[in-house]
Design a protein around this motif. Structure first.
Motif, PDB file in Angstrom:
ATOM      1  N   SER B 134      18.916 -40.787  10.991  1.00 30.98           N
ATOM      2  CA  SER B 134      17.975 -40.857  12.111  1.00 30.98           C
ATOM      3  C   SER B 134      17.977 -39.596  12.965  1.00 30.98           C
ATOM      4  O   SER B 134      18.999 -38.944  13.147  1.00 30.98           O
ATOM      5  CB  SER B 134      18.329 -42.035  13.021  1.00 30.98           C
ATOM      6  N   SER B 140      12.278 -45.446  12.624  1.00 29.15           N
ATOM      7  CA  SER B 140      11.670 -46.269  11.573  1.00 29.15           C
ATOM      8  C   SER B 140      10.885 -45.391  10.602  1.00 29.15           C
ATOM      9  O   SER B 140      10.892 -45.610   9.397  1.00 29.15           O
ATOM     10  CB  SER B 140      10.723 -47.297  12.203  1.00 29.15           C
ATOM     11  N   TRP B 164      22.155 -41.345  16.824  1.00 33.93           N
ATOM     12  CA  TRP B 164      22.678 -42.669  16.436  1.00 33.93           C
ATOM     13  C   TRP B 164      23.623 -42.562  15.237  1.00 33.93           C
ATOM     14  O   TRP B 164      23.752 -43.490  14.466  1.00 33.93           O
ATOM     15  CB  TRP B 164      21.592 -43.687  16.103  1.00 33.93           C
ATOM     16  N   SER B 166      26.585 -43.123  13.556  1.00 31.45           N
ATOM     17  CA  SER B 166      27.761 -43.948  13.810  1.00 31.45           C
ATOM     18  C   SER B 166      29.028 -43.201  13.407  1.00 31.45           C
ATOM     19  O   SER B 166      29.106 -42.669  12.298  1.00 31.45           O
ATOM     20  CB  SER B 166      27.682 -45.254  13.025  1.00 31.45           C
ATOM     21  N   THR B 376      14.825 -51.601  11.090  1.00 31.76           N
ATOM     22  CA  THR B 376      14.665 -52.715  12.032  1.00 31.76           C
ATOM     23  C   THR B 376      14.105 -53.961  11.329  1.00 31.76           C
ATOM     24  O   THR B 376      13.552 -53.878  10.226  1.00 31.76           O
ATOM     25  CB  THR B 376      13.698 -52.357  13.179  1.00 31.76           C
ATOM     26  N   GLU B 378      11.468 -55.534  12.039  1.00 27.34           N
ATOM     27  CA  GLU B 378      10.030 -55.392  11.819  1.00 27.34           C
ATOM     28  C   GLU B 378       9.758 -54.554  10.572  1.00 27.34           C
ATOM     29  O   GLU B 378       8.847 -54.848   9.780  1.00 27.34           O
ATOM     30  CB  GLU B 378       9.359 -54.756  13.041  1.00 27.34           C
TER      31      GLU B 378
HETATM   32  C1  LIG Z   1      24.287 -49.773  16.150  1.00 31.61           C
HETATM   33  C2  LIG Z   1      23.464 -48.756  15.452  1.00 31.61           C
HETATM   34  C3  LIG Z   1      24.056 -47.924  14.524  1.00 31.61           C
HETATM   35  C4  LIG Z   1      23.294 -46.953  13.886  1.00 31.61           C
HETATM   36  N1  LIG Z   1      23.903 -46.116  13.000  1.00 31.61           N
HETATM   37  C5  LIG Z   1      23.198 -45.120  12.425  1.00 31.61           C
HETATM   38  C6  LIG Z   1      23.828 -44.162  11.584  1.00 31.61           C
HETATM   39  O1  LIG Z   1      25.030 -44.235  11.349  1.00 31.61           O
HETATM   40  N2  LIG Z   1      23.102 -43.178  11.066  1.00 31.61           N
HETATM   41  C7  LIG Z   1      21.764 -43.079  11.290  1.00 31.61           C
HETATM   42  O2  LIG Z   1      21.155 -42.182  10.751  1.00 31.61           O
HETATM   43  N3  LIG Z   1      21.118 -43.942  12.089  1.00 31.61           N
HETATM   44  C8  LIG Z   1      21.809 -44.959  12.670  1.00 31.61           C
HETATM   45  N4  LIG Z   1      21.184 -45.835  13.509  1.00 31.61           N
HETATM   46  C9  LIG Z   1      19.779 -45.631  13.809  1.00 31.61           C
HETATM   47  C10 LIG Z   1      18.831 -46.658  13.236  1.00 31.61           C
HETATM   48  O3  LIG Z   1      18.674 -46.474  11.865  1.00 31.61           O
HETATM   49  C11 LIG Z   1      17.515 -46.532  13.996  1.00 31.61           C
HETATM   50  O4  LIG Z   1      17.762 -46.910  15.333  1.00 31.61           O
HETATM   51  C12 LIG Z   1      16.450 -47.426  13.408  1.00 31.61           C
HETATM   52  O5  LIG Z   1      16.031 -46.956  12.162  1.00 31.61           O
HETATM   53  C13 LIG Z   1      15.230 -47.564  14.338  1.00 31.61           C
HETATM   54  O6  LIG Z   1      14.756 -46.330  14.746  1.00 31.61           O
HETATM   55  P1  LIG Z   1      14.486 -46.023  16.304  1.00 31.61           P
HETATM   56  O7  LIG Z   1      15.725 -46.366  17.034  1.00 31.61           O
HETATM   57  O8  LIG Z   1      13.975 -44.663  16.393  1.00 31.61           O
HETATM   58  O9  LIG Z   1      13.384 -47.077  16.725  1.00 31.61           O
HETATM   59  P2  LIG Z   1      11.800 -46.940  16.558  1.00 31.61           P
HETATM   60  O10 LIG Z   1      11.488 -46.591  15.151  1.00 31.61           O
HETATM   61  O11 LIG Z   1      11.251 -46.067  17.618  1.00 31.61           O
HETATM   62  O12 LIG Z   1      11.354 -48.443  16.808  1.00 31.61           O
HETATM   63  C14 LIG Z   1      11.105 -49.038  18.107  1.00 31.61           C
HETATM   64  C15 LIG Z   1      10.512 -50.435  17.890  1.00 31.61           C
HETATM   65  O13 LIG Z   1       9.257 -50.330  17.208  1.00 31.61           O
HETATM   66  C16 LIG Z   1       9.260 -51.099  16.048  1.00 31.61           C
HETATM   67  N5  LIG Z   1       8.468 -50.445  14.988  1.00 31.61           N
HETATM   68  C17 LIG Z   1       8.572 -49.177  14.534  1.00 31.61           C
HETATM   69  N6  LIG Z   1       7.723 -48.959  13.530  1.00 31.61           N
HETATM   70  C18 LIG Z   1       7.048 -50.135  13.332  1.00 31.61           C
HETATM   71  C19 LIG Z   1       6.046 -50.555  12.428  1.00 31.61           C
HETATM   72  N7  LIG Z   1       5.541 -49.739  11.495  1.00 31.61           N
HETATM   73  N8  LIG Z   1       5.609 -51.829  12.524  1.00 31.61           N
HETATM   74  C20 LIG Z   1       6.115 -52.684  13.444  1.00 31.61           C
HETATM   75  N9  LIG Z   1       7.066 -52.347  14.315  1.00 31.61           N
HETATM   76  C21 LIG Z   1       7.523 -51.075  14.262  1.00 31.61           C
HETATM   77  C22 LIG Z   1      10.706 -51.198  15.648  1.00 31.61           C
HETATM   78  O14 LIG Z   1      10.946 -52.323  14.804  1.00 31.61           O
HETATM   79  C23 LIG Z   1      11.393 -51.309  16.995  1.00 31.61           C
HETATM   80  O15 LIG Z   1      11.382 -52.657  17.420  1.00 31.61           O
HETATM   81  C24 LIG Z   1      21.921 -46.823  14.164  1.00 31.61           C
HETATM   82  C25 LIG Z   1      21.334 -47.690  15.086  1.00 31.61           C
HETATM   83  C26 LIG Z   1      22.086 -48.638  15.732  1.00 31.61           C
HETATM   84  C27 LIG Z   1      21.425 -49.545  16.718  1.00 31.61           C
END
Ligand SMILES: Cc1cc2nc3c(=O)[nH]c(=O)nc-3n(C[C@H](O)[C@H](O)[C@H](O)COP(=O)(O)OP(=O)(O)OC[C@H]3O[C@@H](n4cnc5c(N)ncnc54)[C@H](O)[C@@H]3O)c2cc1C
Ligand SMILES: Cc1cc2nc3c(=O)[nH]c(=O)nc-3n(C[C@H](O)[C@H](O)[C@H](O)COP(=O)(O)OP(=O)(O)OC[C@H]3O[C@@H](n4cnc5c(N)ncnc54)[C@H](O)[C@@H]3O)c2cc1C
Lengths: 365, 394
Positions: B134, B140, B164, B166, B376, B378
């Motif tokens: 990420s 996403s 993010w 980990s 996520t 979704e």
């Molecule tokens: C505890 C934890 C550990 C993690 N560890 C790692 C790690 O080790 N390495 C790493 O690379 N990443 C890690 N992540 C990151 C994680 O993969 C991302 O947080 C995740 O992919 C979501 O991306 P974002 O946070 O940018 O949310 P966004 O993509 O901005 O999403 C925000 C909201 O919009 C929704 N959304 C987005 N796109 C769509 C769509 N097309 N249709 C419907 N809804 C949508 C999402 O479901 C969410 O509810 C970690 C996250 C957490 C919480």
């Protein structure tokens, strides 16, 4: 839980049989002509020929003793096609009760006839609006060699066409099944048309002579367990069909210049429904298998399976109607039948709340 | 005796003889988990001995080939091992992203050289890995990632930022998605690179979570040199590797996570707090919630079993991993909600010794991340509706 070769073959042949001989259109025809017997006779004959009526009858009594997984596979296809047959009342509930608790003589008399499809049996348990087999009110009083029964039953499947009633009654502190001739004096059977257009009746017993079983308590327990497990499979099949029909509709119907299946609000709901349907089905099959293996937790699994299937079938029925829009509300369109059967099948032998309560009791909380 | 029964008997005997007493009890919290790696400080001699003994047998990675340090077990044997470990309540000897994410991807896409270099140290618990997927503007929509790797002849030069990540501050190496072709379409210019977190130009900054813990970081790359042979799979084809790895990550997140609730029944826990009346929980609504949850969990487990069987029969888990991830994580969140309902005021304590330093509330909060990390909920539903249901794009 994997199907073995025999089970796989059964599944394939039953799927063909039910789709050919017991499709949803038959349910509609039976309903529209207010059929006297209220079940699909040609289908029943075909099931007899295929040996399905003896699926739970032991081989020494002329059945095939295939086990509950097999019965579940049949029920799943009944659910998919909404086939109208006395399979549950007779081949599952009747056969199981008699095999589990009938005297040698009673087994001799009834089991071969069930296997060859010449009799229909009806299990009468509920004496209130809700299924409460722990608190049966119908009373059995000793009278000579036998007993007399007094009470009222409802949701008695196939009672108005039955040759034998298996009635749950309380004798002192015990609750057991007793055999009753539907034509005996004091028996009144009122056919009740239910929302799902299946055969059910209210049965009134006024000083009716009845025959005790060798172990009527075991017969009741076995029948309830088998019935719930098989209903879980039927409801899972019904849910899967309602889901698949809806999925097809999402790929056909256009609004706003595009297929409604492109709208994410519907996509996600369809995805959730698929997951729920798959879980319901997997648990039902696992529970049936647990019964066949006589696993320690078979009762827990069956209660869980029935609770899950009842909820999921209702969810599938509701979602199906909703995603079909206005046409889903019409009688002319079949999807409403699935919702109706989900409601009635869910209630039969204990709804989701009842099963969850018993599940919790067995898990000590 | 069949071979499998023989294997079970031997395994049972070996575990009885070799699993230290202290390692035969459920984790009290996620803090008891053994992550391994260069910086790892064993909590006890028993934890160290247990990891080493299991690593010697190859049973830290039971199904990996023996030539890479694994146990070479068949799926059936691995199942037996898992069952026998469960029988003893034996803890997982060591686990980190190397085992359940990188390993499977390397086994499928890695060159022989990379497998020999990286898999044995994972099995021995010597190298701990983290995941650099990420970015601030690529969550996403992961394929829109911007971290660049420029070809400098004998090496790549990596610049950019991950977020993010980990355990980035605790891990030894990172598997990292980098853009190696800026002109290609979104999915086609990405490569899957491996490098040491001690390389010059790598820095991390921990981020505090709502649970008060800081398990993940912002990770910065400033002219980091990466060896050219450290690309898994083909150059610019890293997206295939990334997706494959995600299915493994999702399966794992969908399973029962370590922590207070692992293997613990909610009924008795609730009884301790709300009491019983006539043998039933005194709070009937809570009782109904627990029953419904447990039934849903049973149904989920039945489906997991079925999908695993189909996977073994050769159909692979594939997009079904999205189903597993969705329900596994959503159910886990529900379990923690019900746990908090049952614990009442005690569950709210944030620091007390009674609550092991606010363990309940912290794990409850941490569980919220389950349906975000690894894709996520979704996004999972999107995968199900497109890949499994064949619903069309707009
Ligand atoms: C505890 C934890 C550990 C993690 N560890 C790692 C790690 O080790 N390495 C790493 O690379 N990443 C890690 N992540 C990151 C994680 O993969 C991302 O947080 C995740 O992919 C979501 O991306 P974002 O946070 O940018 O949310 P966004 O993509 O901005 O999403 C925000 C909201 O919009 C929704 N959304 C987005 N796109 C769509 C769509 N097309 N249709 C419907 N809804 C949508 C999402 O479901 C969410 O509810 C970690 C996250 C957490 C919480
Ligand atoms: C009992 C009843 C009484 C009615 N009375 C009247 C009346 O008096 N006068 C009258 O003119 N009409 C009446 N209607 C028609 C009613 O207004 C329509 O049925 C309704 O607008 C839905 O249209 P549809 O049936 O074509 O479904 P569709 O529009 O085809 O919808 C099918 C499914 O797709 C969903 N869907 C559609 N578009 C989107 C979108 N953009 N995003 C997400 N989901 C979407 C819908 O929510 C639905 O679940 C009545 C309908 C019923 C059931």
């Amino acid at each position: 839980m994997k199907l073995n070769d025999e089970q796989q073959m059964l599944q394939d042949s039953v799927a063909r049989l039910m789709a050919d001989k017991g499709p949803v259109s038959h349910l509609r025809e039976l309903r529209d002509r207010n059929d006297e017997k209220g079940y699909d006779e040609p289908l029943w004959h075909a099931m007899v020929e295929a040996g399905l009526t003896g699926i739970l009858v032991p081989e020494e009594h002329g059945g095939i003793g295939f086990g509950l997984v097999g019965a579940g596979l049949v029920a799943r296809e009944i659910g998919r096609n909404l086939s109208v047959t006395p399979f549950l009342s007779t081949a599952v509930l009747g056969a199981t009760a008699l095999a589990a608790g009938g005297s040698a003589e009673q087994q001799q008399k009834w089991l071969p006839s069930i296997a060859e499809g010449s009799v229909i049996t009806a299990l009468a348990v509920d004496d209130g609006a809700k299924h409460r087999p722990e608190a049966i009110k119908t009373e059995a009083k000793a009278a000579g060699d036998g007993v007399t029964l007094n009470g009222g039953k409802l949701l008695v499947l196939d009672a108005h066409v039955a040759d034998l009633l298996l009635v749950a009654a309380r004798q002192g502190d015990d609750t057991a099944l007793f055999l009753v001739d539907p034509k005996a004096q004091g028996v009144t059977i009122e056919r009740t048309r239910l929302v799902d257009d299946r055969n059910a009746a209210r049965v009134t017993l006024d000083n009716v002579a009845a025959e005790p079983m060798a172990d009527g308590a075991a017969a009741l327990a076995a029948a309830l367990r088998a019935g719930r497990a098989v209903l879980a499979a039927e409801l899972s099949g019904l849910a899967r069909e309602a889901f698949e029909r809806t999925l097809e509709y999402l790929k056909e119907r256009k609004q706003f210049g595009r297929l409604i299946g492109t709208f994410q609000a519907l996509q996600h709901r369809a995805a959730l429904l698929m997951g729920e349907v798959s879980m319901s089905d997997a648990l039902a099959m696992q529970a049936l298998d647990a019964c066949d293996r006589n696993a320690d937790d078979a009762d827990v699994q069956v209660l869980a399976a029935k609770a899950k299937a009842a909820r999921v079938a209702l969810l599938a029925g509701q979602e199906a109607v909703q995603m079909h829009g206005g046409i889903g509300m019409t009688d002319e369109f079949d999807i409403g039948f699935f919702l109706k059967r989900a409601r009635a099948g869910g209630e039969t032998l204990g709804d989701a709340n009842y099963c969850a309560d018993r599940f919790a009791v067995l898990r000590d909380y | 005796m069949s071979d499998l029964e023989q294997f079970r008997a031997e395994t049972r005997a070996w575990l009885e003889a070799n699993c230290p007493e202290e390692m035969r009890q459920p984790l009290k919290s996620q803090a008891d988990h053994c992550w391994g790696g260069r910086k790892w400080q064993f909590q006890s001699q028993a934890q160290k001995v247990w990891m080493e003994r299991m690593a010697d047998k190859g049973w830290t990675a039971p199904q990996w080939p023996t030539e890479y340090g694994g146990g070479g077990l068949s799926p059936e044997q691995a199942e037996v091992l898992a069952e026998e470990m469960k029988r003893l309540n034996a803890r997982t000897p060591v686990s980190n992203f190397g085992f359940w994410m990188l390993g499977p991807a390397l086994l499928k896409f890695g060159s022989e050289e990379l497998k020999r270099q990286h898999l044995p140290p994972i099995c021995r618990g010597e190298i701990r890995w983290c995941q650099g997927y990420s970015e601030p503007n690529a969550g996403s929509d992961l394929a829109s990632l911007q971290t660049r790797a420029e070809d400098k002849g004998d090496h790549f030069m990596v610049n950019g930022q991950k977020i993010w990540t980990s355990y980035a501050d605790k891990a030894d190496w990172i598997f990292c998605l980098v853009r190696t072709d800026a002109n290609a379409t979104k999915h086609n210019g990405i490569s899957f690179a491996l490098f040491d977190m001690e390389s010059e130009g790598v820095s991390t900054r921990p981020i505090e979570l709502i649970s008060g813990e800081s398990p993940f970081c912002e990770t910065f790359f400033d002219d980091v040199k990466v060896d050219k042979n450290q690309i898994v799979g083909e150059l610019n084809r890293g997206w295939d590797v990334a997706k494959y790895l995600l299915t493994h990550e999702r399966n794992n997140i969908g399973g029962e996570p370590p922590g207070f609730l692992k293997g613990r029944a909610l009924g008795p826990l609730a009884a301790e707090h709300v009491g019983t009346e006539h043998g039933k929980l005194a709070d009937s609504a809570l009782r109904a919630d627990i029953a419904r949850l447990e039934i849903d969990q049973m149904a989920f487990q039945a489906l997991v079993g079925k999908i695993r069987e189909e996977a073994e029969a050769g159909q692979g888990v594939g997009a079904q991993s999205a189903v597993l991830k969705y329900y596994g994580t959503e159910l886990n969140k529900r379990r923690y909600e019900v746990m908090m309902d049952a614990l009442g005021a005690e569950g709210l304590e944030w620091e007390s010794e009674r609550t092991m330093g606010g363990l309940y509330a912290r794990e409850w909060l941490r569980s919220k991340g389950n349906s975000i990390e690894g894709g996520t909920s979704e996004v999972m539903l999107g995968i199900v509706s497109k890949r499994l249901l064949g619903l069309p794009d707009a």
